[in-house]
Design an enzyme around this catalytic site. Structure first.
Site, PDB file in Angstrom:
ATOM      1  N   GLY A   4     -48.842  16.750  38.679  1.00  0.00           N
ATOM      2  CA  GLY A   4     -47.939  15.640  38.387  1.00  0.00           C
ATOM      3  C   GLY A   4     -47.425  14.941  39.625  1.00  0.00           C
TER       4      GLY A   4
ATOM      5  CB  VAL B  48     -45.365  23.663  35.701  1.00  0.00           C
ATOM      6  CG1 VAL B  48     -46.791  24.129  35.918  1.00  0.00           C
ATOM      7  CG2 VAL B  48     -44.384  24.823  35.890  1.00  0.00           C
TER       8      VAL B  48
ATOM      9  CB  THR C  66     -32.801  19.448  29.706  1.00  0.00           C
ATOM     10  OG1 THR C  66     -32.509  18.860  30.970  1.00  0.00           O
ATOM     11  CG2 THR C  66     -31.540  20.027  29.107  1.00  0.00           C
TER      12      THR C  66
ATOM     13  CB  THR D  42     -36.249  21.643  40.580  1.00  0.00           C
ATOM     14  OG1 THR D  42     -36.764  20.718  41.529  1.00  0.00           O
ATOM     15  CG2 THR D  42     -34.756  21.817  40.756  1.00  0.00           C
TER      16      THR D  42
ATOM     17  CD  GLU E  76     -41.036  10.183  40.283  1.00  0.00           C
ATOM     18  OE1 GLU E  76     -41.236   9.134  39.653  1.00  0.00           O
ATOM     19  OE2 GLU E  76     -40.784  11.270  39.736  1.00  0.00           O
TER      20      GLU E  76
ATOM     21  CB  CYS F  58     -35.142  15.465  39.200  1.00  0.00           C
ATOM     22  SG  CYS F  58     -36.893  15.883  39.045  1.00  0.00           S
TER      23      CYS F  58
ATOM     24  CE  LYS G 113     -37.026   5.573  44.067  1.00  0.00           C
ATOM     25  NZ  LYS G 113     -37.076   6.775  44.943  1.00  0.00           N
TER      26      LYS G 113
HETATM   27  P1  NAD Z   1     -44.844  16.291  35.937  1.00  0.00           P
HETATM   28  O1  NAD Z   1     -44.478  16.358  34.501  1.00  0.00           O
HETATM   29  O2  NAD Z   1     -45.239  14.991  36.539  1.00  0.00           O
HETATM   30  O3  NAD Z   1     -46.055  17.312  36.216  1.00  0.00           O
HETATM   31  C1  NAD Z   1     -46.046  18.638  35.776  1.00  0.00           C
HETATM   32  C2  NAD Z   1     -47.474  19.017  35.339  1.00  0.00           C
HETATM   33  O4  NAD Z   1     -47.502  20.409  35.053  1.00  0.00           O
HETATM   34  C3  NAD Z   1     -47.941  18.302  34.078  1.00  0.00           C
HETATM   35  O5  NAD Z   1     -49.128  17.576  34.349  1.00  0.00           O
HETATM   36  C4  NAD Z   1     -48.167  19.431  33.075  1.00  0.00           C
HETATM   37  O6  NAD Z   1     -49.290  19.213  32.226  1.00  0.00           O
HETATM   38  C5  NAD Z   1     -48.423  20.607  33.982  1.00  0.00           C
HETATM   39  N1  NAD Z   1     -48.163  21.922  33.364  1.00  0.00           N
HETATM   40  C6  NAD Z   1     -47.030  22.310  32.721  1.00  0.00           C
HETATM   41  N2  NAD Z   1     -47.161  23.597  32.327  1.00  0.00           N
HETATM   42  C7  NAD Z   1     -48.371  24.020  32.742  1.00  0.00           C
HETATM   43  C8  NAD Z   1     -49.068  25.264  32.640  1.00  0.00           C
HETATM   44  N3  NAD Z   1     -48.499  26.329  32.058  1.00  0.00           N
HETATM   45  N4  NAD Z   1     -50.309  25.334  33.165  1.00  0.00           N
HETATM   46  C9  NAD Z   1     -50.872  24.267  33.753  1.00  0.00           C
HETATM   47  N5  NAD Z   1     -50.277  23.078  33.892  1.00  0.00           N
HETATM   48  C10 NAD Z   1     -49.028  22.957  33.387  1.00  0.00           C
HETATM   49  O7  NAD Z   1     -43.625  16.936  36.719  1.00  0.00           O
HETATM   50  P2  NAD Z   1     -43.135  16.569  38.216  1.00  0.00           P
HETATM   51  O8  NAD Z   1     -42.341  15.332  38.206  1.00  0.00           O
HETATM   52  O9  NAD Z   1     -44.297  16.703  39.129  1.00  0.00           O
HETATM   53  O10 NAD Z   1     -42.102  17.766  38.469  1.00  0.00           O
HETATM   54  C11 NAD Z   1     -42.553  19.085  38.648  1.00  0.00           C
HETATM   55  C12 NAD Z   1     -41.394  19.924  39.170  1.00  0.00           C
HETATM   56  O11 NAD Z   1     -41.009  19.446  40.455  1.00  0.00           O
HETATM   57  C13 NAD Z   1     -40.121  19.887  38.318  1.00  0.00           C
HETATM   58  O12 NAD Z   1     -39.503  21.140  38.361  1.00  0.00           O
HETATM   59  C14 NAD Z   1     -39.257  18.856  39.013  1.00  0.00           C
HETATM   60  O13 NAD Z   1     -37.888  19.098  38.802  1.00  0.00           O
HETATM   61  C15 NAD Z   1     -39.620  19.093  40.463  1.00  0.00           C
HETATM   62  N6  NAD Z   1     -39.460  17.924  41.346  1.00  0.00           N
HETATM   63  C16 NAD Z   1     -39.863  16.696  40.929  1.00  0.00           C
HETATM   64  C17 NAD Z   1     -39.761  15.604  41.806  1.00  0.00           C
HETATM   65  C18 NAD Z   1     -40.188  14.223  41.384  1.00  0.00           C
HETATM   66  O14 NAD Z   1     -39.975  13.302  42.162  1.00  0.00           O
HETATM   67  N7  NAD Z   1     -40.775  14.019  40.227  1.00  0.00           N
HETATM   68  C19 NAD Z   1     -39.292  15.796  43.098  1.00  0.00           C
HETATM   69  C20 NAD Z   1     -38.901  17.080  43.493  1.00  0.00           C
HETATM   70  C21 NAD Z   1     -39.002  18.139  42.606  1.00  0.00           C
HETATM   71  C1  UGA Z   2     -34.520  12.348  43.759  1.00  0.00           C
HETATM   72  C2  UGA Z   2     -34.107  12.822  45.163  1.00  0.00           C
HETATM   73  O1  UGA Z   2     -33.817  11.683  45.963  1.00  0.00           O
HETATM   74  C3  UGA Z   2     -35.230  13.635  45.807  1.00  0.00           C
HETATM   75  O2  UGA Z   2     -34.790  14.149  47.064  1.00  0.00           O
HETATM   76  C4  UGA Z   2     -35.593  14.794  44.883  1.00  0.00           C
HETATM   77  O3  UGA Z   2     -36.682  15.522  45.426  1.00  0.00           O
HETATM   78  C5  UGA Z   2     -35.985  14.252  43.527  1.00  0.00           C
HETATM   79  O4  UGA Z   2     -34.881  13.470  42.991  1.00  0.00           O
HETATM   80  C6  UGA Z   2     -36.265  15.312  42.522  1.00  0.00           C
HETATM   81  O5  UGA Z   2     -35.846  16.433  42.664  1.00  0.00           O
HETATM   82  O6  UGA Z   2     -36.921  14.916  41.549  1.00  0.00           O
HETATM   83  P1  UGA Z   2     -36.012  10.385  42.802  1.00  0.00           P
HETATM   84  O7  UGA Z   2     -35.357  10.741  41.507  1.00  0.00           O
HETATM   85  O8  UGA Z   2     -37.481  10.271  42.820  1.00  0.00           O
HETATM   86  O9  UGA Z   2     -35.619  11.467  43.923  1.00  0.00           O
HETATM   87  O10 UGA Z   2     -35.432   9.004  43.329  1.00  0.00           O
HETATM   88  P2  UGA Z   2     -34.058   8.568  44.030  1.00  0.00           P
HETATM   89  O11 UGA Z   2     -34.387   7.630  45.099  1.00  0.00           O
HETATM   90  O12 UGA Z   2     -33.221   9.722  44.377  1.00  0.00           O
HETATM   91  O13 UGA Z   2     -33.357   7.742  42.876  1.00  0.00           O
HETATM   92  C7  UGA Z   2     -32.864   8.374  41.706  1.00  0.00           C
HETATM   93  C8  UGA Z   2     -32.084   7.381  40.883  1.00  0.00           C
HETATM   94  O14 UGA Z   2     -30.864   7.055  41.548  1.00  0.00           O
HETATM   95  C9  UGA Z   2     -32.804   6.064  40.653  1.00  0.00           C
HETATM   96  O15 UGA Z   2     -32.589   5.624  39.349  1.00  0.00           O
HETATM   97  C10 UGA Z   2     -32.160   5.126  41.654  1.00  0.00           C
HETATM   98  O16 UGA Z   2     -32.227   3.779  41.272  1.00  0.00           O
HETATM   99  C11 UGA Z   2     -30.738   5.644  41.643  1.00  0.00           C
HETATM  100  N1  UGA Z   2     -29.983   5.297  42.860  1.00  0.00           N
HETATM  101  C12 UGA Z   2     -30.398   5.719  44.067  1.00  0.00           C
HETATM  102  C13 UGA Z   2     -28.821   4.551  42.730  1.00  0.00           C
HETATM  103  O17 UGA Z   2     -28.412   4.187  41.629  1.00  0.00           O
HETATM  104  N2  UGA Z   2     -28.119   4.229  43.863  1.00  0.00           N
HETATM  105  C14 UGA Z   2     -28.510   4.637  45.095  1.00  0.00           C
HETATM  106  O18 UGA Z   2     -27.823   4.318  46.087  1.00  0.00           O
HETATM  107  C15 UGA Z   2     -29.688   5.403  45.203  1.00  0.00           C
END
Ligand code: NAD
Ligand code: UGA
Length: 476
Positions: free
Chosen positions: A11, A90, A94, A132, A166, A277, A339
């Protein structure tokens, strides 16, 4: 030296992170696996437009490393067994039901991975928590693994939370402020940590690699997201007060942020934070605090999410009362992703605000440069379902929605324009030409919930414009 890595989860985190490791460590062979076969097929497509995650710079890296030392596969068991290090990336949403419903992280995916790894592994592995997770998840993983593993195979679990955002994922991965790695403070735990440190040292300066015990690492990730979101809720809460007092929230953000102790980041007013997140991680933190009997601490953090919901409702109410009557109003929605620079729409504030507008009779034209049209309809449907509306009612409400391919189509013939995502394209709208070409008698009201437009210019062109938290707006 680690030679083979498997990452479970293709992902927003798994793929960009592994792509960068593959690029920086050409001697490591990495396979990203996923239970979602169509996702894996999309990552293997020869057309980068098919890639499921859009991130600046990601396509270029994948074109360099794919099928050299980065592979995408659905054969999860094979790649688990062949690897020395396994990243868990993965999703951990919630919980929707059971104990902790609505707050706790749903660890089903993580538990499944742990069980699968234990069952199929015929050699020792290091498991890296990249997802996370609640503090003390490593303990839970150990229990699952010990129950299912073969006797002569041993596992070390380390925590390495991801901090990328992102839209800037590749930049963040190249130049991380810090890389955090937590392990058991045993010889084996510290050795596992060092093997991951060696990988990161290929491009991250060592002084930016923070080594902690495993619980500090797990909890620091939740704390970081909670504190970032807290800043946004702080500024958004103050935007309600600046509106009442004639102050301007953008000026306040600058004035406050100039204090080095506070800093100027994450003080931009908005229609509330979105993304997959922040909300889920804070609710998880709230749940954990309650589990330990820390009710006041839980309530303190819960307030960050409550203010976010308040900001969304507040914005809807402002639009509703400014337009007097929403029924039959034609409204342009600028931006659907949570965003700019991402196609991700999860938890975007556009979803509740737009849904409330159609429930109250408005017709919407929606434009977003990257968000998928089907996803927009899905987001609205899911939200309306959560309001207990039936299929007939939802179909009827969705008939009030049109999704446009271009910004100019979306802007034409509207009673109101609402900027909900801060895409650069919206900053560049030529409001003068737009006015000249406008056919109706009354110019649309403009609601800028990101405060990215030039309000003085808009006022000089005789638009009615409202910016959030801007006491100088000429719509009250
Ligand atoms: P995502 O939904 O984009 O990707 C997760 C993938 O895992 C999916 O493609 C799903 O099919 C796969 N998956 C789930 N269970 C599985 C299993 N048992 N076997 C094989 N594949 C499986 O999720 P994401 O946004 O990449 O987030 C992943 C984790 O990283 C979360 O815990 C999130 O909180 C954390 N995180 C996300 C971001 C972000 O910017 N999206 C940033 C930092 C941390
Ligand atoms: C956020 C954190 O910034 C990352 O460090 C973390 O890894 C990630 O969550 C995660 O754990 O998933 P992300 O959600 O991708 O990253 O994007 P952000 O830039 O943090 O923005 C989050 C939301 O807050 C967006 O809707 C953005 O528009 C909003 N935002 C951000 C505000 O409303 N005001 C700001 O000043 C900054």
């Amino acid at each position: 030296m680690i030679k083979k890595i498997c990452c479970i989860g293709a992902g927003y985190v798994g793929t960009p992170t592994m792509a960068v490791i593959a690029l920086k460590c050409p001697n490591i062979e990495i396979t990203v696996v996923d239970s979602n076969k169509s996702r894996i097929e999309a990552w293997n497509s020869s057309n980068s437009n098919d890639f499921p995650v859009k991130e600046t710079g990601l396509d270029d890296i994948i074109n360099v490393v794919r099928n050299k030392n980065l592979f995408f596969s659905s054969d999860i068991e094979k790649h688990i067994d062949e690897s020395e290090m396994i990243f868990l990336a993965v999703n951990t949403p919630t919980k929707k039901e059971g104990k902790g419903k609505g707050f706790a992280a749903d660890l089903t995916n993580i538990d499944q991975c742990a069980k699968q790894i234990a069952i199929v592994s015929s050699s020792d592995k290091i498991i890296v928590e990249k997802s996370t997770l609640p503090v003390r998840t490593a303990e839970r993983l150990k229990q699952i693994i010990n129950k299912h593993k073969q006797d002569d195979v041993s596992f070390e679990i380390i925590s390495n939370p991801e901090f990328l955002a992102e839209g800037t994922a590749i930049r963040d991965l190249y130049k991380s402020d810090r890389v955090l790695i937590g392990s058991d403070q045993t010889n084996k735990g510290l050795a596992a940590m060092e093997s991951l440190v060696k990988i990161y040292k290929n491009w991250i300066p060592e002084e930016r690699i923070i080594k902690t015990n495993i619980w500090s690492s797990e909890l620091s990730k939740l704390a970081s997201n909670a504190m970032l979101a807290q800043r946004i809720s702080s500024i958004n809460s103050l935007s309600a007060l600046t509106e009442k007092t004639g102050a301007k929230i953008n000026e306040l953000s600058i004035a406050v942020g100039k204090d080095n102790r506070i800093g100027d980041k994450f003080l931009n007013v908005s229609p509330g934070f979105g993304g997959s997140c922040f909300k889920k991680d804070i609710l998880n933190l709230v749940y954990i605090c309650r589990q330990y009997g820390l009710e006041e601490v839980a309530e303190y953090w819960h307030q960050v999410v409550k203010i976010n919901d308040y900001q969304r409702k507040r914005i809807f109410n402002i639009i509703n009362s400014s337009l007097k009557e929403l029924k039959n109003k034609r409204i342009s929605i600028l931006g659907w992703s949570f965003k700019k620079d991402t196609n991700d729409t999860r938890e975007s504030s556009s979803i509740p605000i737009s849904s409330d507008l159609i429930i109250n009779g408005a017709s919407l034209k929606i434009y977003d440069p990257l968000a998928d049209k089907k996803q927009i309809i899905q987001d609205l449907t899911t939200y309306l379902e959560s309001k207990n509306l039936d299929l007939k009612e939802i179909t009827c409400l969705l008939s009030q929605v049109k999704i446009n391919n271009t910004l100019s189509e979306c802007l034409s013939n509207s009673n109101a324009i609402i900027v909900l995502t801060e895409w650069d394209e919206f900053r560049q709208i030529d409001w003068q030409s737009y006015k000249l070409n406008f056919v109706d008698n009354v110019l649309p009201h403009i609601f800028d919930t990101r405060n990215i437009l030039d309000i003085e210019l808009l006022k000089s062109l005789e638009y009615k414009v409202l910016q959030i938290g801007n006491g100088d707006s000429n719509i009250k």
